[in-house]
Design a protein around this motif. Structure first.
Motif, short mmCIF file in Angstrom:
data_model
loop_
_atom_site.label_atom_id
_atom_site.label_comp_id
_atom_site.label_asym_id
_atom_site.label_seq_id
_atom_site.Cartn_x
_atom_site.Cartn_y
_atom_site.Cartn_z
N UNK A 97 2.95 2.54 11.64
CA UNK A 97 3.24 2.99 10.18
C UNK A 97 2.87 5.09 10.52
N UNK A 98 4.16 5.23 10.36
CA UNK A 98 3.49 7.33 10.17
C UNK A 98 3.71 6.60 8.62
N UNK A 99 2.84 7.90 7.73
CA UNK A 99 2.16 8.29 6.44
C UNK A 99 1.77 9.01 6.13
N UNK A 100 1.00 9.33 4.80
CA UNK A 100 0.33 10.33 4.47
C UNK A 100 -0.78 9.43 5.07
N UNK A 154 0.92 -1.51 0.13
CA UNK A 154 -0.19 -0.09 -0.43
C UNK A 154 0.59 0.77 0.45
N UNK A 155 2.03 1.29 -0.25
CA UNK A 155 2.82 2.22 -0.30
C UNK A 155 3.07 2.93 1.14
N UNK A 156 3.24 1.76 2.03
CA UNK A 156 3.60 2.90 3.74
C UNK A 156 4.90 3.57 3.63
N UNK A 157 5.71 3.04 2.87
CA UNK A 157 7.20 3.15 3.26
C UNK A 157 7.24 2.47 5.21
N UNK A 158 8.11 2.68 5.60
CA UNK A 158 8.85 1.81 6.71
C UNK A 158 7.39 1.47 7.84
N UNK A 198 -3.59 8.63 14.63
CA UNK A 198 -3.95 9.88 15.48
C UNK A 198 -2.42 10.86 14.34
N UNK A 199 -2.39 12.15 14.73
CA UNK A 199 -2.17 13.62 14.12
C UNK A 199 -0.52 13.32 14.79
N UNK A 200 0.25 13.08 13.78
CA UNK A 200 2.26 13.13 14.46
C UNK A 200 2.38 14.33 13.56
N UNK A 201 3.44 15.20 14.15
CA UNK A 201 4.21 15.37 13.27
C UNK A 201 6.49 14.96 13.12
N UNK A 202 6.53 14.99 12.41
CA UNK A 202 7.68 14.57 12.21
C UNK A 202 8.94 15.69 11.42
N UNK A 203 9.87 15.24 12.14
CA UNK A 203 11.40 16.04 10.89
C UNK A 203 11.60 15.23 10.66
N UNK A 204 12.27 15.45 9.46
CA UNK A 204 13.30 14.55 8.04
C UNK A 204 11.56 14.41 7.24
N UNK A 205 10.57 15.17 7.28
CA UNK A 205 9.36 14.70 6.46
C UNK A 205 9.53 13.74 4.59
N UNK A 206 10.67 13.94 4.38
CA UNK A 206 11.20 13.42 2.78
C UNK A 206 11.06 11.81 3.03
N UNK A 207 11.46 11.14 4.73
CA UNK A 207 11.04 9.98 4.71
C UNK A 207 9.62 9.34 4.56
N UNK A 208 8.89 10.11 4.92
CA UNK A 208 7.76 8.79 5.27
C UNK A 208 6.28 10.06 3.80
N UNK A 209 6.01 8.68 3.30
CA UNK A 209 4.63 9.28 2.11
C UNK A 209 3.72 10.32 2.46
#
Lengths: 311, 103
Positions: free
Chosen positions: B63-66, B30-34, B92-103
């Protein structure tokens, strides 16, 4: 006759659960102990295996595989006709009873050793071999001809699973090392075996004790099945052991294998391949009835029958 | 140096350990990344899962993704496994650093 420490530790675990003790074996220790037991059984068996010519081993192994295919079918018919379960659950529980339990085998080994009854340690090979057929037959019974899709990934998982891998690996290493080579590892893999098994049985007592409460949903017929089946299968296994030329101890141990029900490989495989079968139906009887029955009563019965046959 | 938090969704799935491999495949497809997996224990309407032996383990899968990817993963997991397996899913809503690592 002396009481087996293995049985006492198992009882302690059951009691701990019944009095709601906070006793809990850390999961990594449980995991490490199971790796240890599988390797110890494999290594000891492997040393012995190297002494046996293939001309006796191959027919013996084939006979044992045939037993592993017949038993789950018998269990399935009994579960459907006598216990009156639906096809899916009957097939899933049949897979448990067709496959084998490593710990029951280990308890059988300890039982024979405590009484200084000789047996063929290479029966560990049959332990490895018997794990798979019951599960495959169970999936076939549940899925019918359309089982192909579910069977292949499940089979890969079972064959690469730690029990088959470590048993066969241990057997191979033991056979390569021979008695002299094994000597350097004997302080760990031979001398500590019984103590480690006691710890493992303590943990299994906890697991078993927890299943007792679930038994109220099992129904009398299924509980009766969980006692009669190991008796019949154990006797059949001991009889086959005699036929293929095993010693009395070896025949008793093959009986123990046939009587045992898998509570690790089979439930995991059924969860993946037959998810609609209810683990709430199978686990309480496998762990709460058949396993303690074999440990407390079965081991003695299968040995007595093997002695009777040999006369 | 990047200073801000980027909005993403954290999809958490609690399931029987038997589903671990299947869930990893679903996330990948499903393209969830990591993903991150922890072993957990707990109880619910149908009893306890104490995680003290193989057949009783549960895993928590994060899984952290869009939002779109999270929806795809949840839909696939629900469609395939909800009938026969115990599952808990939440977002849940989260904020991440290094956004390019997540879809």
């Amino acid at each position: 006759m002396s009481i087996d420490p293995v049985i006492l530790f198992f009882l302690l675990g059951i009691i701990a659960r019944l009095v709601k003790s906070d006793l809990r074996l850390p999961e990594p220790i449980y995991e490490a102990l199971s790796v240890y037991l599988l390797l110890a059984l494999g290594l000891k068996g492997g040393v012995e295996l190297a002494r046996h010519p293939l001309t006796t081993l191959v027919p013996q192994t084939l006979a044992v595989i045939a037993l592993g295919c017949v038993l789950p079918v018998v269990a399935y018919v009994a579960l459907k006709r006598l216990v009156r379960l639906d096809r899916i659950n009957a097939a899933a529980i049949a897979a448990h009873y067709g496959s084998v339990s490593v710990v029951t085998f280990a308890a059988g080994v300890a039982w024979l050793e405590a009484r200084a009854i000789p047996f063929e340690p290479h029966l560990a090979l049959f332990l490895a071999v018997l794990e798979v057929p019951g599960i495959v037959v169970g999936v076939l019974l549940a899925r019918g001809a359309g089982a192909g899709g579910a069977l292949t990934p499940m089979l890969k998982e079972v064959l690469a699973g730690k029990s088959v891998l470590l048993l066969l690996g241990g057997l191979a290493i033991g056979a390569l090392l021979g008695p002299a080579g094994l000597k350097s590892t004997a302080p760990l893999f031979v001398d500590l075996f019984k103590g480690a098994l006691c710890l493992f049985m303590l943990e299994l007592g906890l697991v078993t004790g927890r299943q007792f409460a679930q038994l109220k949903n099992s129904g009398a017929r299924l509980v009766l099945f969980a006692i009669v089946t190991p008796l019949l299968f154990g006797v059949a296994g001991a009889a086959l052991g005699g036929l293929i030329g095993l010693s009395v101890g070896g025949a008793a141990l093959l009986g123990t294998l046939a009587a045992s029900a898998s509570y690790i490989a089979a439930p995991a495989a059924m969860r993946v391949a037959v998810p609609e079968a209810s683990p709430g139906l199978s686990l309480p009887v496998v762990l709460g009835v058949t396993f303690p029955f074999n440990v407390f009563v079965g081991l003695g019965v299968y040995h007595a029958y093997a002695v009777f046959l040999a006369r | 140096m990047e200073q801000s938090w980027h909005a993403r969704k954290l999809l958490t799935i609690i399931a029987e350990a038997a589903l671990e491999r299947a869930l990893i495949a679903e996330v990948r497809e499903a393209g969830g990344g990591g993903y991150t997996i922890s072993e957990v224990r707990g109880g619910g309407g149908s009893g306890e899962r104490a995680g003290d032996w193989e057949g009783d383990r549960s895993v928590e899968f994060r899984v952290i993704c869009d939002e779109a990817s999270a929806g795809r993963i949840a839909d696939r997991v629900m469609a395939r496994y909800a009938t026969h397996y115990s599952l808990v899913l939440y977002l849940t809503e989260v904020g991440v650093r290094r956004a390019e690592r997540f879809p």
